[in-house]
Design a protein around this motif. Structure first.
Motif, short mmCIF file in Angstrom:
data_model
loop_
_atom_site.label_atom_id
_atom_site.label_comp_id
_atom_site.label_asym_id
_atom_site.label_seq_id
_atom_site.Cartn_x
_atom_site.Cartn_y
_atom_site.Cartn_z
N ALA A 79 0.77 -1.43 -0.10
CA ALA A 79 0.14 -0.08 -0.02
C ALA A 79 0.84 1.19 0.15
CB ALA A 79 -0.94 0.01 1.20
N SER A 80 2.03 1.13 0.75
CA SER A 80 2.69 2.33 0.61
C SER A 80 3.71 2.60 -0.53
CB SER A 80 3.94 2.20 1.83
OG SER A 80 4.90 1.33 1.65
N VAL A 81 3.98 1.68 -1.67
CA VAL A 81 4.54 1.85 -2.69
C VAL A 81 3.94 1.94 -4.00
CG1 VAL A 81 6.69 0.81 -1.59
CG2 VAL A 81 5.19 -0.65 -2.98
N GLY A 82 2.70 2.12 -3.73
CA GLY A 82 2.00 2.38 -5.30
C GLY A 82 0.79 1.52 -5.62
N TYR A 83 0.41 0.35 -5.00
CA TYR A 83 -0.34 -0.87 -5.07
C TYR A 83 -1.75 -0.18 -4.45
CZ TYR A 83 2.92 -3.90 -6.54
OH TYR A 83 4.11 -4.80 -7.32
N SER A 84 -2.83 -0.35 -5.45
CA SER A 84 -4.27 -0.12 -5.01
C SER A 84 -4.99 -1.37 -4.30
CB SER A 84 -5.09 0.64 -5.94
OG SER A 84 -4.33 1.80 -6.53
N ALA A 85 -4.47 -2.43 -4.47
CA ALA A 85 -5.25 -3.61 -3.94
C ALA A 85 -4.26 -4.80 -3.95
CB ALA A 85 -6.47 -3.90 -4.63
N ALA A 138 -6.53 -1.61 10.19
CA ALA A 138 -5.38 -0.72 10.03
C ALA A 138 -5.43 0.50 9.18
CB ALA A 138 -4.02 -1.48 10.07
N LEU A 139 -6.26 -0.04 8.20
CA LEU A 139 -6.49 1.15 6.85
C LEU A 139 -7.54 1.94 6.71
CD1 LEU A 139 -4.99 -1.16 3.90
CD2 LEU A 139 -3.83 0.75 4.82
N ARG A 140 -8.25 1.57 7.85
CA ARG A 140 -9.72 2.33 7.88
C ARG A 140 -9.39 3.97 7.97
NH1 ARG A 140 -10.48 5.87 12.17
NH2 ARG A 140 -10.13 4.47 14.39
N SER A 141 -10.31 4.47 7.17
CA SER A 141 -10.27 6.04 7.09
C SER A 141 -11.63 6.30 6.33
CB SER A 141 -9.02 6.68 6.75
OG SER A 141 -9.21 7.93 6.56
N THR A 142 -12.26 7.28 6.65
CA THR A 142 -13.55 7.73 5.89
C THR A 142 -13.02 8.27 4.59
OG1 THR A 142 -14.37 8.54 7.98
CG2 THR A 142 -15.40 9.32 6.04
N ASN A 143 -12.25 8.92 4.47
CA ASN A 143 -11.67 9.65 3.36
C ASN A 143 -10.64 8.73 2.33
OD1 ASN A 143 -13.37 11.82 4.08
ND2 ASN A 143 -11.72 12.47 5.24
N GLY A 144 -10.33 7.53 2.93
CA GLY A 144 -9.10 6.88 2.34
C GLY A 144 -7.97 7.06 3.04
N SER A 145 -6.76 6.18 2.80
CA SER A 145 -5.73 6.37 3.61
C SER A 145 -4.27 6.43 2.71
CB SER A 145 -5.47 4.92 4.54
OG SER A 145 -6.79 5.11 5.28
N ILE A 146 -3.47 6.84 3.36
CA ILE A 146 -2.00 7.02 2.52
C ILE A 146 -1.15 6.51 3.63
CG2 ILE A 146 -0.10 8.56 1.84
CD1 ILE A 146 -2.28 10.82 1.05
N VAL A 147 -0.32 5.46 3.16
CA VAL A 147 0.58 4.75 4.00
C VAL A 147 1.92 4.98 4.28
CG1 VAL A 147 1.25 2.38 4.90
CG2 VAL A 147 -1.10 2.90 4.22
N THR A 148 2.53 5.28 5.02
CA THR A 148 4.07 5.76 5.12
C THR A 148 5.02 4.55 6.02
OG1 THR A 148 3.78 7.88 4.64
CG2 THR A 148 5.94 7.44 5.57
N ASP A 149 5.84 3.99 5.54
CA ASP A 149 6.66 3.16 6.23
C ASP A 149 7.63 4.12 7.30
OD1 ASP A 149 8.86 1.35 7.17
OD2 ASP A 149 8.77 0.22 5.60
N LEU A 150 7.75 4.04 8.52
CA LEU A 150 8.39 4.89 9.25
C LEU A 150 9.96 4.44 9.35
CD1 LEU A 150 5.94 5.15 12.13
CD2 LEU A 150 6.19 6.66 10.41
N ASN A 151 10.37 3.14 8.91
CA ASN A 151 11.62 3.02 8.68
C ASN A 151 12.16 3.12 10.42
OD1 ASN A 151 14.12 2.08 7.82
ND2 ASN A 151 14.69 4.18 7.17
N ILE A 152 11.55 2.73 11.32
CA ILE A 152 11.85 2.52 12.85
C ILE A 152 13.25 1.48 12.82
CG2 ILE A 152 11.10 1.83 15.14
CD1 ILE A 152 8.53 2.28 14.37
#
Length: 602
Positions: free
Chosen positions: A345-351, A394-408
């Motif tokens: 989800a973070s690198v460009g896939y939609s499903a 984890a991906l729930r959001s009313t308007n859709g979600s944008i995912v970022t890997d935090l590289n912890i």
């Protein structure tokens, strides 16, 4: 005279060196104020892929024999996708190799002569398939279907018939068609015996020829739907080159999806390279996300292709059915599935679609009871199904979600890292909706080991982030296959596809944490946590009871951050979420204190 301070200090010293309660140093988490991309996904990002030749084991033989437990599983997942329907793909090698029989109405599938390969078992199938799929969508509150179309024989006159019948019956529940399955393997699998080297130009011509025949079907001109997917490559061809050779532009009037399929390792010949530890190294997950990365970036970053979406139409932990003791473990089936889904989800896939096959396959989501299709009996929930429901929440959001890997802890590159994490932002206002933290430490849940993640002040919206809900996905051990908990609930011991409450050590309850000025989130090992900002969200149903084919249901309505259990979470003041020590831990402390006292002469 007993020196009680000495006794107490001795006990603490003994405990500090020997107790499993010892925690690693807290990790300071850096959460960017805004996401690193603009790519939006929905809560139904992670769907299910079913191999055509075995769908009757799950869906039954017709509309009157759909198993209630199966509907409960799908309803459990659908209740977590908000306003988006559950994604289901029907396809695989067998779809590319099977025969459509319009007159076949007595059973959904009929097995053809036994194939030489269990990985490509052709069947005869008929229009009952579409009737069953449409009913299931209605029964669970909404599903959308991706249907495979054969390209094995590009001149097959039945392909337009299949597509027309499916479109006519499924209607709005039809998401699209995938034309062809892994054509880059047609040469290696001897599917083009008269062609020494099946090249992309040959494929383009065959693909275009079948599209032309889809303009005249019983469902009308299907190209008007603009819902075709391809090239559905997996192995030999490079998407970058396929795009450069003009595939997306040539078929732009028909294409909806650029589809790919990929497994991290191959078990088709009974040999494999990676053990469980490979899947719990986040650096490997990040590397997997870069497969075909150049081609994916060309699609998602170029306005020329703005109407196209990239999907992973089939994946799982290992090809050809997975690997026993790897694919069916908590580490791989549950944790890795969520980690990899969020990475995609973070690198460009939609499903992305998690594949499942016939009974006995190690990477399957669930297992029906033995006996005829649709027979009564308890179903078994396997680790990958937990990955599906956690990813949706984890991906729930009313308007859709944008995912970022935090590289912890530099986990994208550091092979020694035992943690990873993501931030999930709202697609419109760019505020953090969820944080996801993984603790891959390979210990038993009874060890009460955990890792603390320090969330800085200002991470969440000033209004919504005053109090957050922490929900845990945990397993008894990394190799566990059954004792798995999510939000204080589990499928363990339940055979009807519904979650049940649990007070087991390996199924910790939700926590409410004050986070106005930052907070510390403690994640047990092995496991992960999803931190939900308390923002208004659509009500969702978490527990469903399907009792017969008419599918009367009763639903318990909960917020996505809720367990849906009668066992409520605990409110932690001071901005720290720590799990309460178990009774066994308290007993251990008492025993160690006594041992230390004896050692000093009490």
């Amino acid at each position: 005279m007993v020196d009680y301070p000495t006794v107490f200090c001795a006990a603490l010293l003994f405990l500090s060196f020997n107790s499993p309660l010892a925690r690693a140093d807290p990790i300071q988490v850096n959460v960017p104020a805004s996401p690193s991309s603009t790519h939006v996904v929905q809560s139904n990002f992670l769907g299910i892929s079913f191999e055509l030749s075995y769908i009757d084991e799950y869906f039954g033989n017709d509309t009157s024999t759909v198993p209630p437990a199966f509907l409960n599983y799908l309803s459990t997942l659908r209740s977590r996708t908000g306003g988006s329907p559950l994604r289901i793909r029907i396809g695989g090698n067998s779809m590319d190799d099977s025969t459509y029989v319009p007159q076949q109405t007595s059973a959904m599938l009929q097995l053809q002569s036994k194939s030489n390969s269990v990985d490509d078992q052709p069947v005869n199938y008929g229009p009952v398939v579409w009737d069953v799929l449409k009913q299931v969508s209605s029964d669970i509150g909404g599903a959308t279907y991706l249907i495979g179309l054969s390209l094995r024989d590009p001149n097959n006159p039945m392909v337009p018939v299949v597509a027309g019948d499916a479109a006519k019956t499924l209607g709005s529940t039809l998401d699209g068609f995938l034309l062809g399955n892994e054509p880059d393997l047609y040469t290696g699998h001897h599917n083009r015996p008269n062609i020494a080297n099946y090249t992309t130009p040959i494929y383009f011509n065959e693909f275009g020829g079948v599209l032309n025949r889809l303009t005249n079907t019983s469902g009308g001109n299907l190209l008007d739907l603009h819902n075709i997917g391809g090239p559905t490559i997996c192995c030999r061809w490079n998407l970058d080159e396929v795009i450069d050779e003009g595939y997306a532009l040539r078929f732009s009037n028909a294409l909806k999806y650029i589809s790919l399929q990929h497994y991290p390792q191959n078990n088709c010949f009974g040999r494999y390279n990676y053990q469980n530890s490979y899947y719990t190294q986040h650096s490997n997950v990040a590397a997997l996300g870069t497969w075909q990365g150049s081609g994916v970036n060309k699609i998602v970053s170029n306005d020329t292709y703005k109407n196209l979406e990239v999907i992973m139409s089939e994946f799982n932990s290992a090809s050809c059915g997975g690997i026993p003791s790897i694919s069916n473990t908590f580490a791989v089936g549950s944790l890795w599935t969520v980690d990899y889904a969020l990475q995609l989800a973070s690198v460009g896939y939609s499903a992305a679609y998690l594949h499942t096959r016939e009974r006995g396959i190690s990477y399957n989501l669930f297992t029906p009871p033995q006996g005829p299709n649709g027979a009564p009996g308890a179903w078994t929930t396997n680790p990958p199904f937990y990955g599906l429901i956690v990813a949706a929440e984890a991906l729930r959001s009313t308007n859709g979600s944008i995912v970022t890997d935090l590289n912890i802890e530099n986990s994208r590159q550091n092979e020694s890292a035992t943690v990873s994490g993501y931030a999930v932002y709202d697609a419109i206002d760019k505020t953090v909706q969820q944080l996801v933290f993984f603790n891959f430490a390979n210990v038993s849940a009874s060890a009460n080991s955990s890792q603390s993640f320090v969330v800085p002040a200002g991470t969440f919206n000033a209004t919504s982030g005053k109090s957050v809900t922490v929900k845990y996905l945990t397993g008894d051990t990394m190799v566990e296959g059954s004792r798995i908990g999510w939000g204080g609930q589990t499928f363990f011991g339940a055979g009807d596809g519904n979650l049940v409450a649990s007070n087991a050590t390996w199924a910790p309850q939700n926590m409410e944490v004050e986070c106005t000025n930052g907070c510390t989130i403690s994640v047990p090992a092995p496991g992960m946590a999803v931190v939900f900002a308390n923002v208004p969200a659509p009500q969702t149903s978490s527990n469903n009871t399907k009792t017969n084919s008419s599918n009367s249901s009763s639903a318990q309505t909960t917020q996505p951050g809720s367990s849906g259990s009668s066992a409520n979470g605990n409110m932690q003041s001071g901005g720290t979420a720590h799990l309460h020590p178990s009774y066994s831990t308290i007993t251990l402390i008492a025993a160690l204190f006594t041992a230390a006292a004896i050692s000093v002469g009490l």
